[in-house]
Scaffold this motif. Structure first.
Motif, PDB file in Angstrom:
ATOM      1  N   TYR A  25       0.724  -0.885   0.199  1.00 36.69           N
ATOM      2  CA  TYR A  25       0.267   0.284   0.048  1.00 36.69           C
ATOM      3  C   TYR A  25       1.000   1.320   0.124  1.00 36.69           C
ATOM      4  CZ  TYR A  25      -3.363   3.296   1.339  1.00 36.69           C
ATOM      5  OH  TYR A  25      -4.234   4.763   1.274  1.00 36.69           O
ATOM      6  N   GLN A  26       0.632   2.213  -1.266  1.00 36.73           N
ATOM      7  CA  GLN A  26       1.085   3.463  -1.386  1.00 36.73           C
ATOM      8  C   GLN A  26       0.461   4.406  -0.762  1.00 36.73           C
ATOM      9  OE1 GLN A  26       4.275   3.587  -0.604  1.00 36.73           O
ATOM     10  NE2 GLN A  26       4.748   2.185  -0.698  1.00 36.73           N
ATOM     11  N   ALA A  27      -0.278   5.094  -0.091  1.00 32.90           N
ATOM     12  CA  ALA A  27      -0.976   6.287   0.331  1.00 32.90           C
ATOM     13  C   ALA A  27      -0.406   7.668  -0.808  1.00 32.90           C
ATOM     14  CB  ALA A  27      -1.185   6.938   1.571  1.00 32.90           C
ATOM     15  N   PRO A  28      -1.729   8.000  -1.243  1.00 38.76           N
ATOM     16  CA  PRO A  28      -0.985   9.581  -2.068  1.00 38.76           C
ATOM     17  C   PRO A  28      -0.334  10.963  -1.237  1.00 38.76           C
ATOM     18  CG  PRO A  28      -3.421   9.659  -2.678  1.00 38.76           C
ATOM     19  CD  PRO A  28      -2.604   8.267  -1.406  1.00 38.76           C
ATOM     20  N   PHE A  29      -0.731  10.492  -0.047  1.00 35.22           N
ATOM     21  CA  PHE A  29      -0.704  11.515   0.758  1.00 35.22           C
ATOM     22  C   PHE A  29      -0.593  11.459   2.448  1.00 35.22           C
ATOM     23  CE2 PHE A  29      -4.714   9.476   1.789  1.00 35.22           C
ATOM     24  CZ  PHE A  29      -4.735   9.662   2.939  1.00 35.22           C
ATOM     25  N   ALA A  30       0.383  10.807   2.955  1.00 38.38           N
ATOM     26  CA  ALA A  30       0.979  11.498   4.133  1.00 38.38           C
ATOM     27  C   ALA A  30       0.675  12.329   5.042  1.00 38.38           C
ATOM     28  CB  ALA A  30       2.453  11.989   4.380  1.00 38.38           C
ATOM     29  N   TYR A  31      -0.389  11.993   6.242  1.00 33.90           N
ATOM     30  CA  TYR A  31      -0.631  12.977   7.686  1.00 33.90           C
ATOM     31  C   TYR A  31      -0.746  12.471   8.737  1.00 33.90           C
ATOM     32  CZ  TYR A  31      -4.017   9.297   7.882  1.00 33.90           C
ATOM     33  OH  TYR A  31      -4.905   7.913   7.856  1.00 33.90           O
ATOM     34  N   GLU A  32       0.573  11.325   8.461  1.00 37.85           N
ATOM     35  CA  GLU A  32       0.638  10.847  10.186  1.00 37.85           C
ATOM     36  C   GLU A  32       2.337  10.819   9.819  1.00 37.85           C
ATOM     37  OE1 GLU A  32      -0.181   7.292  11.203  1.00 37.85           O
ATOM     38  OE2 GLU A  32      -2.193   7.608  10.511  1.00 37.85           O
ATOM     39  N   PRO A  33       3.499  11.460  10.766  1.00 37.91           N
ATOM     40  CA  PRO A  33       5.198  11.178  10.236  1.00 37.91           C
ATOM     41  C   PRO A  33       5.190  10.215  10.076  1.00 37.91           C
ATOM     42  CG  PRO A  33       4.025  12.067  13.118  1.00 37.91           C
ATOM     43  CD  PRO A  33       2.892  11.572  12.326  1.00 37.91           C
ATOM     44  N   VAL A  34       4.536   8.788  10.814  1.00 39.78           N
ATOM     45  CA  VAL A  34       5.507   7.874  10.026  1.00 39.78           C
ATOM     46  C   VAL A  34       4.269   7.501   9.240  1.00 39.78           C
ATOM     47  CG1 VAL A  34       6.212   6.987  12.065  1.00 39.78           C
ATOM     48  CG2 VAL A  34       4.084   6.370  11.478  1.00 39.78           C
ATOM     49  N   GLY A  35       3.646   7.590   8.133  1.00 39.97           N
ATOM     50  CA  GLY A  35       2.779   6.839   6.976  1.00 39.97           C
ATOM     51  C   GLY A  35       1.226   6.344   7.767  1.00 39.97           C
ATOM     52  N   PRO A  36       0.698   5.717   6.896  1.00 40.28           N
ATOM     53  CA  PRO A  36      -0.503   5.504   7.297  1.00 40.28           C
ATOM     54  C   PRO A  36      -0.782   4.571   7.483  1.00 40.28           C
ATOM     55  CG  PRO A  36      -0.578   6.566   5.460  1.00 40.28           C
ATOM     56  CD  PRO A  36       0.478   6.960   5.488  1.00 40.28           C
ATOM     57  N   ARG A  37       0.634   3.715   7.059  1.00 46.41           N
ATOM     58  CA  ARG A  37       0.855   1.696   6.757  1.00 46.41           C
ATOM     59  C   ARG A  37       1.308   1.565   7.978  1.00 46.41           C
ATOM     60  NH1 ARG A  37       4.319   0.084   2.053  1.00 46.41           N
ATOM     61  NH2 ARG A  37       6.647   0.770   3.504  1.00 46.41           N
ATOM     62  N   ALA A  38       1.942   2.093   9.071  1.00 47.06           N
ATOM     63  CA  ALA A  38       3.132   1.465  10.032  1.00 47.06           C
ATOM     64  C   ALA A  38       2.196   0.773  10.870  1.00 47.06           C
ATOM     65  CB  ALA A  38       3.842   2.485  10.363  1.00 47.06           C
ATOM     66  N   PHE A  39       0.572   1.319  11.367  1.00 47.33           N
ATOM     67  CA  PHE A  39       0.279   1.612  12.863  1.00 47.33           C
ATOM     68  C   PHE A  39      -0.756   0.169  12.570  1.00 47.33           C
ATOM     69  CE2 PHE A  39      -3.978   0.982  14.969  1.00 47.33           C
ATOM     70  CZ  PHE A  39      -2.912   1.134  16.660  1.00 47.33           C
ATOM     71  N   PRO A  40      -1.276   0.154  11.491  1.00 43.59           N
ATOM     72  CA  PRO A  40      -2.204  -1.589  10.874  1.00 43.59           C
ATOM     73  C   PRO A  40      -0.654  -2.299  10.643  1.00 43.59           C
ATOM     74  CG  PRO A  40      -2.646   0.231  10.011  1.00 43.59           C
ATOM     75  CD  PRO A  40      -1.510   0.871   9.927  1.00 43.59           C
ATOM     76  N   LEU A  41       0.295  -2.315  10.079  1.00 44.39           N
ATOM     77  CA  LEU A  41       0.440  -3.842   9.706  1.00 44.39           C
ATOM     78  C   LEU A  41       1.583  -3.966  11.046  1.00 44.39           C
ATOM     79  CD1 LEU A  41       2.904  -2.240   6.457  1.00 44.39           C
ATOM     80  CD2 LEU A  41       1.302  -4.369   7.076  1.00 44.39           C
ATOM     81  N   LEU A  42       1.853  -3.309  12.050  1.00 40.37           N
ATOM     82  CA  LEU A  42       2.784  -3.536  13.710  1.00 40.37           C
ATOM     83  C   LEU A  42       1.636  -4.111  14.063  1.00 40.37           C
ATOM     84  CD1 LEU A  42       4.661  -3.146  16.031  1.00 40.37           C
ATOM     85  CD2 LEU A  42       3.509  -0.835  16.176  1.00 40.37           C
ATOM     86  N   MET A  43       0.195  -3.540  14.579  1.00 36.58           N
ATOM     87  CA  MET A  43      -1.015  -4.489  14.620  1.00 36.58           C
ATOM     88  C   MET A  43      -0.931  -5.848  13.397  1.00 36.58           C
ATOM     89  SD  MET A  43      -1.902  -2.568  17.494  1.00 36.58           S
ATOM     90  CE  MET A  43      -0.629  -2.127  17.814  1.00 36.58           C
ATOM     91  N   LEU A  44      -1.484  -5.695  12.646  1.00 38.00           N
ATOM     92  CA  LEU A  44      -1.307  -7.333  11.939  1.00 38.00           C
ATOM     93  C   LEU A  44      -0.083  -7.833  11.869  1.00 38.00           C
ATOM     94  CD1 LEU A  44      -2.570  -5.767   8.298  1.00 38.00           C
ATOM     95  CD2 LEU A  44      -4.062  -7.087  10.309  1.00 38.00           C
ATOM     96  N   GLY A  45       0.865  -7.647  12.239  1.00 37.71           N
ATOM     97  CA  GLY A  45       2.174  -8.116  12.878  1.00 37.71           C
ATOM     98  C   GLY A  45       1.907  -9.189  14.463  1.00 37.71           C
ATOM     99  N   LEU A  46       1.717  -8.218  15.039  1.00 35.21           N
ATOM    100  CA  LEU A  46       1.121  -8.660  16.849  1.00 35.21           C
ATOM    101  C   LEU A  46      -0.117 -10.064  15.956  1.00 35.21           C
ATOM    102  CD1 LEU A  46       1.549  -5.692  18.325  1.00 35.21           C
ATOM    103  CD2 LEU A  46       3.162  -7.430  18.418  1.00 35.21           C
TER     104      LEU A  46
END
Length: 152
Positions: A25-46
């Motif tokens: 996933y590549q978002a056309p915008f970045a509204y968070e400092p680490v990007g929009p995919r870091a948190f979901p990927l971290l939660m899914l990994g856990l």
């Protein structure tokens, strides 16, 4: 134990699929400092790590004879909780984070026996606190919805 492992494996398949999709996933915008995919990927990994652990070392399910079986009322509460969560998700952007969260918090508190005034006060205070935490401290913008004109 076999049914438990099958259930865990059935959950692991969509989790791994979501991780695969999320990595590309590549978002056309970045509204968070680490990007929009870091948190979901971290939660899914856990979640995937927990599922794999439980697949290898399942917890034996034991029924305590002193514990009564679930009642119809308990199943109704679970169903209402799921309905409330779905309603919250559907109202999140339209109403905004603060009204939707306060309303959901009030409904959950009342569902589990809270009195009106303390439930309302706690729901509003927790919602405002979470809004300030995410919007101001963590720099994660949340939708204001109906309160967009106030710009809190």
């Amino acid at each position: 134990m076999l049914l438990q492992r099958l259930f865990l494996a059935a959950w692991l398949v969509p989790v791994l699929a979501m991780i695969y999709i999320g990595c590309a996933y590549q978002a056309p915008f970045a509204y968070e400092p680490v990007g929009p995919r870091a948190f979901p990927l971290l939660m899914l990994g856990l979640l995937a790590a927990g599922l794999v652990y439980l697949l290898i070392h399942p917890t034996p399910l034991e029924h305590d004879p002193d514990e009564p079986p679930p009642t119809a009322q308990a199943y109704r509460k679970v169903g209402l909780c799921i309905a409330l969560l779905l309603g919250f998700v559907m109202a999140f952007e339209t109403l905004g984070f603060i009204p939707a969260s306060a309303l959901a918090g009030l409904c959950f508190a009342r569902l589990y026996g809270g009195r009106w005034l303390p439930s309302l006060a706690l729901a509003v205070l927790l919602t405002l606190g979470l809004y300030l935490l995410f919007d101001r401290l963590l720099d994660v913008p949340l939708p204001l919805g109906l309160l967009a004109g106030l710009e809190i």
